[in-house]
Write a protein that holds these residues in place. Structure first.
Motif, mmCIF file in Angstrom:
data_model
loop_
_atom_site.group_PDB
_atom_site.id
_atom_site.type_symbol
_atom_site.label_atom_id
_atom_site.label_comp_id
_atom_site.label_asym_id
_atom_site.label_seq_id
_atom_site.Cartn_x
_atom_site.Cartn_y
_atom_site.Cartn_z
ATOM 1 N N VAL A 103 3.581 9.433 -15.987
ATOM 2 C CA VAL A 103 3.242 7.913 -15.984
ATOM 3 C C VAL A 103 4.008 6.973 -16.165
ATOM 4 O O VAL A 103 4.967 7.284 -17.086
ATOM 5 C CB VAL A 103 1.872 7.961 -17.074
ATOM 6 N N TRP A 122 8.127 1.033 -13.245
ATOM 7 C CA TRP A 122 7.841 1.096 -11.810
ATOM 8 C C TRP A 122 8.468 -0.007 -10.947
ATOM 9 O O TRP A 122 8.851 0.623 -9.729
ATOM 10 C CB TRP A 122 6.299 1.120 -11.541
ATOM 11 N N GLU A 139 3.288 9.580 -10.425
ATOM 12 C CA GLU A 139 2.312 9.532 -11.687
ATOM 13 C C GLU A 139 1.449 10.597 -11.531
ATOM 14 O O GLU A 139 0.816 11.141 -12.748
ATOM 15 C CB GLU A 139 1.532 8.260 -11.687
ATOM 16 N N GLU A 140 1.390 11.609 -10.672
ATOM 17 C CA GLU A 140 0.702 12.897 -10.822
ATOM 18 C C GLU A 140 1.497 13.689 -11.770
ATOM 19 O O GLU A 140 0.846 14.871 -12.349
ATOM 20 C CB GLU A 140 0.789 13.657 -9.135
ATOM 21 N N GLN A 174 0.813 -1.201 0.033
ATOM 22 C CA GLN A 174 0.065 -0.018 0.020
ATOM 23 C C GLN A 174 0.886 1.286 -0.036
ATOM 24 O O GLN A 174 0.558 2.146 -0.625
ATOM 25 C CB GLN A 174 -0.852 0.040 1.239
ATOM 26 N N GLN A 233 3.397 12.781 1.905
ATOM 27 C CA GLN A 233 3.622 13.031 0.426
ATOM 28 C C GLN A 233 4.528 14.336 0.269
ATOM 29 O O GLN A 233 4.790 14.873 -0.979
ATOM 30 C CB GLN A 233 2.153 13.228 -0.160
ATOM 31 N N GLN A 252 2.233 1.735 -3.368
ATOM 32 C CA GLN A 252 1.097 2.296 -4.275
ATOM 33 C C GLN A 252 1.141 3.872 -3.960
ATOM 34 O O GLN A 252 0.676 4.705 -5.101
ATOM 35 C CB GLN A 252 -0.070 1.583 -4.000
ATOM 36 N N LEU A 253 1.149 4.454 -2.772
ATOM 37 C CA LEU A 253 0.914 5.702 -2.512
ATOM 38 C C LEU A 253 2.192 6.487 -3.280
ATOM 39 O O LEU A 253 1.868 7.379 -3.924
ATOM 40 C CB LEU A 253 1.306 6.022 -1.165
ATOM 41 N N ARG A 287 3.801 5.554 -5.971
ATOM 42 C CA ARG A 287 3.519 5.563 -7.428
ATOM 43 C C ARG A 287 2.608 6.305 -7.796
ATOM 44 O O ARG A 287 2.784 7.271 -8.720
ATOM 45 C CB ARG A 287 3.258 4.031 -7.725
ATOM 46 N N LYS A 288 1.516 6.506 -7.127
ATOM 47 C CA LYS A 288 0.311 7.477 -7.267
ATOM 48 C C LYS A 288 1.081 8.906 -7.299
ATOM 49 O O LYS A 288 0.873 10.063 -8.016
ATOM 50 C CB LYS A 288 -0.768 7.555 -6.303
ATOM 51 N N HIS A 289 1.821 9.194 -6.152
ATOM 52 C CA HIS A 289 2.772 10.601 -5.984
ATOM 53 C C HIS A 289 3.380 10.909 -7.393
ATOM 54 O O HIS A 289 3.475 11.867 -7.880
ATOM 55 C CB HIS A 289 3.476 10.466 -4.825
#
Length: 188
Positions: free
Chosen positions: A17, A23, A13-14, A3, A79, A6-7, A9-11
């Protein structure tokens, strides 16, 4: 732990991508670290091999002057990236102290690993450049605020920009960050 990754990666990918293969390369270069409240992430005069992305928790970055007064440069929470960036980039001893206001968890990225990632996945150059610019802008705004605004204006702007921070940081530290006494802060 998945988890947390994944946070991250999301950060990333803002801004850019990543493919799953990219990744996988990125994730392998980050290491996990946890510290308890009041533990130091960075101490003065130590070498700083990493920059840190905060998964959970809250830190303060500060310097202490020759009179023993603490000057808070930054509060960093989930973050946010934090480090003594001069020490990290230039491989010189730290002049900034970073300690945990809360129990905190981090992803650590060594300088060599960041360079490797930027070489192997060129779009990460863009990510780190944008993040550096955001950090520089925030620092510039903080300096201008200290130079041109009243203490009350600085407090009101902090509430607008970071309302959750006010609830998490002790009043004594908020006062130091704003450059006022605790008594002055209590009047706002």
């Amino acid at each position: 732990m998945e988890q947390h990754y994944q946070l991250l990666r999301k950060h990333i990918e803002e801004i850019c991508v990543l493919t799953d293969e990219e990744w996988d390369v990125v994730a392998q270069r980050f290491t996990y670290k946890s510290l308890k409240k009041h533990q130091f992430l960075i101490q003065k005069d130590q070498l700083v091999p990493c920059e840190y992305w905060i998964i959970k928790g809250l830190t303060k970055a500060y310097a202490i002057d020759s009179n023993g007064k603490e000057h808070i440069l930054q509060f960093a929470m989930e973050q946010y990236w934090t480090s003594d960036f001069n020490a990290f980039q230039n491989k010189v001893p730290a002049t900034i102290i970073i300690d945990c206001i809360e129990d905190s968890e981090f992803f650590c990225l060594k300088w060599e690993d960041r360079e490797y990632l930027c070489h192997e996945i060129p779009k990460l150059n863009h990510f780190f450049r944008i993040k550096s610019h955001y950090g520089y802008i925030a620092l510039q705004q903080r300096i201008l605020s200290l130079l041109t605004e009243t203490a009350e204006e600085r407090y009101n702007n902090l509430i607008k920009k970071m309302p959750k921070l006010i609830q998490r940081v002790p009043k004594k530290l908020l006062a130091a960050y704003l450059g006022v006494t605790r008594e002055t802060l209590s009047r706002f």
